[in-house]
Design a protein around this motif. Structure first.
Motif, short mmCIF file in Angstrom:
data_model
loop_
_atom_site.label_atom_id
_atom_site.label_comp_id
_atom_site.label_asym_id
_atom_site.label_seq_id
_atom_site.Cartn_x
_atom_site.Cartn_y
_atom_site.Cartn_z
N ILE A 52 -1.88 -2.18 -15.45
CA ILE A 52 -0.65 -2.96 -15.51
C ILE A 52 0.03 -2.68 -16.85
O ILE A 52 -0.62 -2.28 -17.81
CB ILE A 52 -0.91 -4.47 -15.35
CG1 ILE A 52 -1.88 -4.97 -16.42
CG2 ILE A 52 -1.45 -4.78 -13.97
CD1 ILE A 52 -2.02 -6.47 -16.46
N GLU A 53 1.31 -2.93 -16.87
CA GLU A 53 2.05 -2.76 -18.12
C GLU A 53 2.35 -4.14 -18.68
O GLU A 53 2.82 -5.02 -17.97
CB GLU A 53 3.35 -2.02 -17.85
CG GLU A 53 4.08 -1.63 -19.12
CD GLU A 53 5.30 -0.76 -18.81
OE1 GLU A 53 6.32 -0.96 -19.49
OE2 GLU A 53 5.19 0.11 -17.93
N ALA A 54 2.04 -4.33 -19.94
CA ALA A 54 2.26 -5.62 -20.57
C ALA A 54 3.76 -5.85 -20.73
O ALA A 54 4.52 -4.93 -21.06
CB ALA A 54 1.58 -5.67 -21.92
N SER A 55 4.17 -7.08 -20.54
CA SER A 55 5.56 -7.45 -20.71
C SER A 55 5.88 -7.53 -22.21
O SER A 55 5.09 -8.09 -22.97
CB SER A 55 5.83 -8.80 -20.05
OG SER A 55 7.14 -9.21 -20.28
N PRO A 56 7.01 -6.98 -22.64
CA PRO A 56 7.34 -7.02 -24.07
C PRO A 56 7.69 -8.40 -24.57
O PRO A 56 7.56 -8.70 -25.74
CB PRO A 56 8.52 -6.06 -24.21
CG PRO A 56 9.10 -5.99 -22.85
CD PRO A 56 8.01 -6.24 -21.87
N THR A 57 8.15 -9.29 -23.67
CA THR A 57 8.50 -10.66 -24.07
C THR A 57 7.97 -11.65 -23.04
O THR A 57 7.79 -11.31 -21.86
CB THR A 57 10.02 -10.85 -24.18
OG1 THR A 57 10.62 -10.56 -22.92
CG2 THR A 57 10.63 -9.97 -25.25
N PHE A 58 7.73 -12.86 -23.49
CA PHE A 58 7.26 -13.91 -22.61
C PHE A 58 8.44 -14.69 -22.08
O PHE A 58 9.27 -15.17 -22.86
CB PHE A 58 6.31 -14.85 -23.36
CG PHE A 58 5.89 -16.04 -22.54
CD1 PHE A 58 5.00 -15.91 -21.50
CD2 PHE A 58 6.43 -17.29 -22.81
CE1 PHE A 58 4.62 -16.99 -20.75
CE2 PHE A 58 6.05 -18.39 -22.06
CZ PHE A 58 5.15 -18.25 -21.02
N GLU A 59 8.53 -14.81 -20.77
CA GLU A 59 9.59 -15.61 -20.14
C GLU A 59 8.93 -16.53 -19.13
O GLU A 59 8.49 -16.07 -18.09
CB GLU A 59 10.61 -14.69 -19.47
CG GLU A 59 11.39 -13.83 -20.44
CD GLU A 59 12.39 -12.93 -19.75
OE1 GLU A 59 12.83 -13.27 -18.64
OE2 GLU A 59 12.73 -11.90 -20.32
#
Length: 60
Positions: A52-59
């Motif tokens: 998986i690719e980590a999300s650059p920001t938390f939403e």
């Protein structure tokens, strides 16, 4: 060469590092419990996770 995990050595070294005295009458039970923990940990570590690719920001 396959590395083997020596549970008894791990228990002895960790107790020494932590300055934790293990009563000789309990040592074999402590080792048996760590053998069970090691077997469970091996199952968890062998479980393949999808890439998986980590999300650059938390939403939220």
């Amino acid at each position: 060469m396959e590395k083997t995990f020596d549970v008894a050595q791990y228990v002895d070294c960790t107790a020494l590092i932590l300055d934790l005295e293990i009563n000789p009458e309990y040592r074999e039970s402590v080792i048996a419990n760590f053998e069970k923990i090691q077997a469970i940990a091996q199952l968890v570590n062998e479980f393949l996770l999808p890439e998986i690719e980590a999300s650059p920001t938390f939403e939220p």
